[in-house]
Design a protein around this motif. Structure first.
Motif, mmCIF file in Angstrom:
data_model
loop_
_atom_site.group_PDB
_atom_site.id
_atom_site.type_symbol
_atom_site.label_atom_id
_atom_site.label_comp_id
_atom_site.label_asym_id
_atom_site.label_seq_id
_atom_site.Cartn_x
_atom_site.Cartn_y
_atom_site.Cartn_z
ATOM 1 N N ALA A 141 9.893 -9.316 16.579
ATOM 2 C CA ALA A 141 10.107 -8.553 17.730
ATOM 3 C C ALA A 141 11.733 -8.796 18.398
ATOM 4 O O ALA A 141 12.072 -7.930 18.513
ATOM 5 C CB ALA A 141 8.880 -8.879 18.725
ATOM 6 N N GLU A 142 11.957 -9.881 18.598
ATOM 7 C CA GLU A 142 13.155 -10.242 18.968
ATOM 8 C C GLU A 142 14.315 -9.704 18.188
ATOM 9 O O GLU A 142 15.103 -9.018 18.639
ATOM 10 C CB GLU A 142 13.501 -11.751 19.125
ATOM 11 N N GLN A 143 14.239 -9.969 16.675
ATOM 12 C CA GLN A 143 15.274 -9.359 16.060
ATOM 13 C C GLN A 143 15.268 -7.688 15.891
ATOM 14 O O GLN A 143 16.316 -7.111 16.313
ATOM 15 C CB GLN A 143 15.218 -9.800 14.602
ATOM 16 N N LYS A 144 14.000 -7.206 16.263
ATOM 17 C CA LYS A 144 14.162 -5.840 16.233
ATOM 18 C C LYS A 144 14.750 -5.158 17.562
ATOM 19 O O LYS A 144 15.373 -4.183 17.561
ATOM 20 C CB LYS A 144 12.530 -5.254 16.171
ATOM 21 N N ALA A 158 12.638 -1.257 24.704
ATOM 22 C CA ALA A 158 11.739 -1.785 25.759
ATOM 23 C C ALA A 158 10.294 -1.533 25.483
ATOM 24 O O ALA A 158 9.295 -2.399 25.803
ATOM 25 C CB ALA A 158 12.121 -0.773 27.087
ATOM 26 N N ARG A 159 10.079 -0.643 24.764
ATOM 27 C CA ARG A 159 8.582 -0.343 24.145
ATOM 28 C C ARG A 159 8.186 -1.547 23.285
ATOM 29 O O ARG A 159 6.837 -1.795 23.287
ATOM 30 C CB ARG A 159 8.443 1.042 23.491
ATOM 31 N N VAL A 160 9.059 -1.859 22.270
ATOM 32 C CA VAL A 160 8.736 -3.058 21.562
ATOM 33 C C VAL A 160 8.195 -4.352 22.330
ATOM 34 O O VAL A 160 7.371 -5.040 22.042
ATOM 35 C CB VAL A 160 9.778 -3.705 20.420
ATOM 36 N N VAL A 161 9.283 -4.457 23.369
ATOM 37 C CA VAL A 161 8.869 -5.805 24.297
ATOM 38 C C VAL A 161 7.548 -5.445 24.863
ATOM 39 O O VAL A 161 6.621 -6.401 25.226
ATOM 40 C CB VAL A 161 9.627 -5.846 25.369
ATOM 41 N N VAL A 162 7.312 -4.154 25.328
ATOM 42 C CA VAL A 162 5.925 -4.092 26.221
ATOM 43 C C VAL A 162 4.689 -4.355 25.182
ATOM 44 O O VAL A 162 3.533 -4.716 25.451
ATOM 45 C CB VAL A 162 5.995 -2.427 26.809
ATOM 46 N N MET A 223 18.976 -8.935 26.327
ATOM 47 C CA MET A 223 17.787 -9.775 25.630
ATOM 48 C C MET A 223 17.330 -10.768 26.846
ATOM 49 O O MET A 223 16.039 -10.818 26.970
ATOM 50 C CB MET A 223 17.975 -10.634 24.583
ATOM 51 N N MET A 224 18.041 -11.268 27.470
ATOM 52 C CA MET A 224 17.343 -12.134 28.664
ATOM 53 C C MET A 224 16.814 -11.306 29.705
ATOM 54 O O MET A 224 15.624 -11.454 30.228
ATOM 55 C CB MET A 224 18.672 -12.587 29.610
ATOM 56 N N TRP A 235 20.973 -15.871 21.533
ATOM 57 C CA TRP A 235 21.469 -14.685 20.928
ATOM 58 C C TRP A 235 22.887 -14.454 20.814
ATOM 59 O O TRP A 235 23.782 -13.597 20.817
ATOM 60 C CB TRP A 235 21.065 -13.511 21.820
ATOM 61 N N LEU A 236 23.715 -15.910 21.387
ATOM 62 C CA LEU A 236 25.163 -15.933 21.253
ATOM 63 C C LEU A 236 25.599 -16.680 20.052
ATOM 64 O O LEU A 236 24.829 -17.530 19.535
ATOM 65 C CB LEU A 236 25.682 -16.659 22.537
ATOM 66 N N PRO A 237 26.634 -16.311 19.432
ATOM 67 C CA PRO A 237 27.266 -17.283 18.346
ATOM 68 C C PRO A 237 27.301 -18.537 18.760
ATOM 69 O O PRO A 237 27.615 -19.095 19.788
ATOM 70 C CB PRO A 237 28.640 -16.415 18.291
#
Length: 330
Positions: A141-144, A158-162, A223-224, A235-237
């Motif tokens: 989910a996070e990668q998407k 936003a919908r993926v998170v919901v 993402m935060m 999510w940072l290098p």
């Protein structure tokens, strides 16, 4: 269909498996006796479920290491070791074992009366398989979402998170019904507005960050926002440097806070509010510059930009605006 006997597919139930996983390292059934929030998701008393776990040999009485781990914190263990003239270095597991090796009988006495159970081998395998599968779902989910916000597909992100939160046994956010379309429509609209601000505006406090760094910070800040986390390092290098006094986490928070500030000001203006007050964190980490504006009231059109550009705190500015009614200040 409620009740254990009728729920013969409990091993595919996230709520049951999550409860089972709580006992991997030892836990007390008494902690769940009056836990209404567990009863709400299990559809039966959690203590009844735990008793059935025991009956089906998913749980067994904990042994001394688990008892000590459950009862004592690291500082307590170190104090006990020091009193016995033993080394106090090492992880908690090592401290526990050192105490047992020194005087197992005394450790049994120290944990006497604790009602503690742990997963059996079968129970632990089942629980860990569940947790691993949940981690994989979260990672996917996070990668998407990360890919979607980089592509500017804020609505889809936003919908993926919901959808993810709606599928959780215990979704984040107190009182948020992630399955209620009216509620989530408002959440999604808020997310979209703030994501647009994160990717299109830069608060003055970040003015000295180079464009390339900002380009990497923006999606991490997004993402935060979407996942409600307090860190962006994931999510940072690796080894990311901002080039200013703020680290990557703090810089991402400043972008997120600025987006929230802009949305709040907009909503206050739409509601006809004329006055706001700057509220600082008020703790020991608050810098002198933020203390100067904390508690001050402003006409809404004159309120300083937040995060405050003059903030010198290493974790960034944490000031926010609060509505004030009936006053018209400077």
């Amino acid at each position: 269909m409620f009740g254990w006997l009728r729920k013969n597919n409990w091993q595919s139930s996230p709520a049951y498996l999550l409860l089972l996983s709580k006992f991997r390292n030892g836990d007390s059934p008494n902690r769940y006796r009056d836990a209404d929030y567990w009863e709400a998701v299990l559809k039966e008393k959690p203590i009844k479920v735990i008793k059935q776990f025991i009956k089906e040999e998913m749980l067994e009485p904990a042994e001394l290491p688990e008892l000590l781990n459950y009862k004592f914190k690291v500082p307590d263990l170190k104090t006990m070791l020091k009193e016995k003239g033993l080394k106090v270095s090492g992880c908690k597991k090592e401290l526990v074992q050192r105490l047992i090796n020194n005087d197992a009988k005394a450790m049994f006495e120290a944990t006497k009366g604790i009602d503690l159970y742990r997963c059996t081998l079968n129970g632990k395998q089942l629980a860990e398989h569940y947790l691993e599968s949940e981690k994989i779902k979260r990672d996917i989910a996070e990668q998407k979402v990360f890919s979607l916000i980089i592509a500017g597909e804020y609505l889809k992100a936003a919908r993926v998170v919901v959808q993810y939160e709606a599928a959780q046994v215990f979704p984040r956010g107190i009182g948020i019904d992630w399955k209620n379309q009216d509620v989530t429509s408002c959440i999604v609209a808020s997310y979209i507005e703030e994501l647009r601000a994160i990717f299109s505006t830069t608060p003055t406090i970040l003015k000295d960050i180079e464009k390339n760094q900002l380009k990497q910070i923006r999606p991490a800040a997004g993402m935060m926002l979407l996942w409600g986390t307090g860190t962006a390092k994931h999510w940072l290098p690796e080894g990311f440097e901002t080039g200013i006094h703020l680290d990557g986490d703090a810089a991402c928070r400043m972008l997120e806070f600025h987006a929230t500030h802009l949305r709040n000001i907009k909503e206050y203006k739409q509601a006809g509010l004329k006055t706001v007050e700057v509220s600082g964190a008020g703790d020991g980490a608050t810098c002198p510059e933020c203390k100067k504006i904390s508690g001050k009231k402003y006409r809404i059109e004159n309120v300083p930009e937040l995060p405050y550009a003059k903030c010198t705190c290493d974790i960034g500015c944490r000031c926010m605006v609060m509505p004030v009614f009936g006053l018209i200040p400077i």
